[in-house]
Design an enzyme around this catalytic site. Structure first.
Site, PDB file in Angstrom:
ATOM      1  CE  LYS A   1      -3.428   5.130  -1.530  1.00  0.00           C
ATOM      2  NZ  LYS A   1      -4.468   5.640  -2.447  1.00  0.00           N
TER       3      LYS A   1
ATOM      4  CE1 TYR B   1      -3.714   2.514   0.921  1.00  0.00           C
ATOM      5  CE2 TYR B   1      -2.126   3.320   2.515  1.00  0.00           C
ATOM      6  CZ  TYR B   1      -3.302   3.486   1.821  1.00  0.00           C
ATOM      7  OH  TYR B   1      -4.068   4.614   2.017  1.00  0.00           O
TER       8      TYR B   1
END
Length: 246
Positions: A154, A150
């Site tokens: 990002k 994740y």
């Protein structure tokens, strides 16, 4: 503030995407909410003001389907705003992270952003208030648990935001990002206990956590003409968690 504008919100059926889509509609925009969850989109259609929600059911990891959905919306209405929000979640220690989960997260959270942007840019170039807003995270700035994939996605979106701003600025398209901290979405609340929320609140300088509506307001500002001289920026909506070093 956004009266008469046309927007696409990816991952627009649930969580932050839902809040963003409904907020843009409340401000006068017509919104194409793109999501794989058709039932969520149907529920949203009942809540949206003035019938200005256009459900776009598709899997954003499918480039052809995504291109067709966005082009179909924009060819009929035009396009001023793209919000790249879609993401897939899975948390595990890096050494045992399932390869199929890594592939799915990259397909949705990173590749999907490319597909949506590629579809939207030809139409955004014709808008007088063209804007892309990418959804980043404070996880780029501070380590968070077992979120290696994740966080990587990002971080890539932060870099992409700067690159898009440089490439698209001369074409009249502004590109910014919003980086939320811990946010009380229904999905997060399903896996975070009351004590977990208390721990997160304790890491906030303001003694509270952001709600989905707070993130939506930041997106609306960056997408509006009030931010017409702002591009290449990542705006943190984290109640000071990053500064505190959470």
């Amino acid at each position: 503030m956004l009266e008469g504008l046309r927007a696409i919100v990816t991952g627009g059926g649930n969580g932050l995407g839902r809040a963003i889509a409904l907020d843009l509609i409340a401000r006068g925009a017509t919104v194409g909410a793109l999501d794989i969850d058709g039932e969520a989109l149907s529920r949203m259609a009942d809540e949206a003001e003035g019938g200005r929600l256009v459900p776009l059911r598709c899997d954003i990891s499918d480039r052809g389907a995504t291109m067709a959905a966005i082009e179909g919306f924009a060819e009929n209405r035009g396009l001023d705003i793209l919000v790249n929000n879609a993401v897939a979640f899975h948390y595990a220690e890096l050494e045992v992270f399932p390869p199929e989960k890594i592939d799915r997260m990259l397909d949705v959270g990173l590749k999907g952003t490319f597909w949506a942007s590629q579809a939207a840019i030809p139409f955004l170039k014709n808008s007088e208030n063209a804007s892309i807003v990418n959804l980043s995270s404070i996880a780029v700035s501070i380590a968070i648990g077992t979120a290696s994939v994740y966080t990587s996605i990002k971080g890539a979106l932060d870099a992409l935001t700067r690159q898009q701003a440089a490439e698209l600025g001369p074409k009249g398209i502004r590109v910014n990002a919003v980086a939320p901290g811990s946010v009380r979405t229904p999905g997060a609340s399903a896996v975070i206990t009351d004590s977990g929320w208390e721990e997160r609140t304790a890491k906030s300088l303001l003694g509270r956590l952001a709600e989905p509506e707070d993130v939506a307001r930041a997106v609306a500002f960056l997408a509006s003409s009030d931010a017409r001289c702002i591009t290449g920026v990542t705006l943190k909506v984290d109640c000071g968690m990053t500064i505190k070093g959470a």
